[in-house]
Design a protein around this motif. Structure first.
Motif, PDB file in Angstrom:
ATOM      1  N   ASP A   8       0.854  -1.191   0.000  1.00  0.00           N
ATOM      2  CA  ASP A   8       0.000   0.000   0.000  1.00  0.00           C
ATOM      3  C   ASP A   8       0.884   1.232   0.000  1.00  0.00           C
ATOM      4  N   LEU A   9       0.560   2.190  -0.846  1.00  0.00           N
ATOM      5  CA  LEU A   9       1.298   3.439  -0.915  1.00  0.00           C
ATOM      6  C   LEU A   9       0.616   4.470  -0.027  1.00  0.00           C
ATOM      7  N   PRO A  10       1.390   5.400   0.527  1.00  0.00           N
ATOM      8  CA  PRO A  10       0.769   6.426   1.373  1.00  0.00           C
ATOM      9  C   PRO A  10      -0.157   7.318   0.550  1.00  0.00           C
ATOM     10  N   GLU A  11      -1.119   7.934   1.237  1.00  0.00           N
ATOM     11  CA  GLU A  11      -2.027   8.859   0.555  1.00  0.00           C
ATOM     12  C   GLU A  11      -1.238  10.034   0.002  1.00  0.00           C
ATOM     13  N   VAL A 152      -4.539   7.482 -10.085  1.00  0.00           N
ATOM     14  CA  VAL A 152      -3.234   7.400  -9.445  1.00  0.00           C
ATOM     15  C   VAL A 152      -3.173   6.102  -8.653  1.00  0.00           C
ATOM     16  N   ALA A 153      -2.069   5.381  -8.792  1.00  0.00           N
ATOM     17  CA  ALA A 153      -1.888   4.105  -8.088  1.00  0.00           C
ATOM     18  C   ALA A 153      -1.967   4.299  -6.578  1.00  0.00           C
ATOM     19  N   GLU A 154      -2.644   3.360  -5.918  1.00  0.00           N
ATOM     20  CA  GLU A 154      -2.752   3.376  -4.458  1.00  0.00           C
ATOM     21  C   GLU A 154      -1.912   2.283  -3.818  1.00  0.00           C
ATOM     22  N   TRP A 156       1.551  -0.716  -4.834  1.00  0.00           N
ATOM     23  CA  TRP A 156       2.568  -1.110  -5.810  1.00  0.00           C
ATOM     24  C   TRP A 156       2.650  -2.615  -5.816  1.00  0.00           C
ATOM     25  N   PRO A 157       2.572  -3.224  -6.991  1.00  0.00           N
ATOM     26  CA  PRO A 157       2.255  -2.600  -8.273  1.00  0.00           C
ATOM     27  C   PRO A 157       0.754  -2.387  -8.414  1.00  0.00           C
ATOM     28  N   ASP A 158       0.407  -1.441  -9.253  1.00  0.00           N
ATOM     29  CA  ASP A 158      -0.993  -1.142  -9.524  1.00  0.00           C
ATOM     30  C   ASP A 158      -1.094  -0.634 -10.958  1.00  0.00           C
ATOM     31  N   PHE A 159      -2.199  -0.923 -11.588  1.00  0.00           N
ATOM     32  CA  PHE A 159      -2.390  -0.541 -12.981  1.00  0.00           C
ATOM     33  C   PHE A 159      -3.757   0.111 -13.144  1.00  0.00           C
ATOM     34  N   PRO A 160      -3.853   1.054 -14.078  1.00  0.00           N
ATOM     35  CA  PRO A 160      -5.158   1.687 -14.284  1.00  0.00           C
ATOM     36  C   PRO A 160      -6.180   0.690 -14.794  1.00  0.00           C
ATOM     37  N   ASP A 161      -7.439   1.001 -14.580  1.00  0.00           N
ATOM     38  CA  ASP A 161      -8.523   0.250 -15.198  1.00  0.00           C
ATOM     39  C   ASP A 161      -8.578   0.746 -16.643  1.00  0.00           C
TER      40      ASP A 161
END
Length: 172
Positions: A8-11, A152-154, A156-161
């Motif tokens: 999880d990435l910080p806000e 914006v990714a929340e 890692w890793p994360d990808f757009p819809d």
């Protein structure tokens, strides 16, 4: 099997729909050359999809650009949209990514990660003191650089819809 943990990435206080995207000038790389270009030069010509991605060579960058390429966003037959990327990789690495992935997009080079800082999407890399990159993000900008759509990714890793991005492109 891929060996990584989802983190999880910080806000962040990143750009949202309705905000005006900051202008910037950085080297814009093609498969042949690069030259300093302002984002506003691109938006003056029409809408822009600005894609922030991890450094070249990281698997998220490969996945994102393969998907964008395969969906033909910004291609002449698809729409009047300009699609550009941005990461911390230098122009030489961008040129190599463009050639290896067979992508027909231009990529901004921002090794100091200043643009990501202005957009509120800096990702400090674990285990690399003083090294950051933009977290994956997508901003659809109109001719005035107003954000029409943002993701914006929340984690890692994360990808757009990708379907959601495609719908935002079609709805403009």
């Amino acid at each position: 099997m891929v060996d990584f943990e989802v983190v999880d990435l910080p806000e962040t206080d990143h750009l949202e729909a309705g905000d005006t995207a900051p202008d910037f000038t950085r080297p814009l790389v093609t498969d042949e050359y690069w030259e300093d270009t302002a984002l506003s030069e691109l938006t003056d010509e029409g809408p822009v999809l600005l894609v922030f991605f991890t450094m070249d060579g990281a698997f998220p960058a490969t996945y994102m650009w393969n998907e964008i390429r395969d969906r033909k966003w910004g291609s002449e037959e698809a729409d009047d949209l300009t699609v550009v990327g941005l990461s911390i990789s230098d122009p030489y690495a961008h040129k190599q990514l463009i050639e290896e992935r067979g992508i027909d997009y231009r990529l901004f080079s921002d090794p100091q990660n200043g643009v990501a800082d202005e957009y509120g999407i800096v990702n400090d890399l674990d285990g690399m003191a003083g090294v950051s990159e933009p977290r994956p993000a997508v901003f659809l900008l109109d001719e005035d650089r107003t954000v029409e759509y943002g993701w914006v990714a929340e984690e890692w890793p994360d990808f757009p819809d990708y379907d959601e991005v495609e719908n935002a492109i079609a709805d403009r």
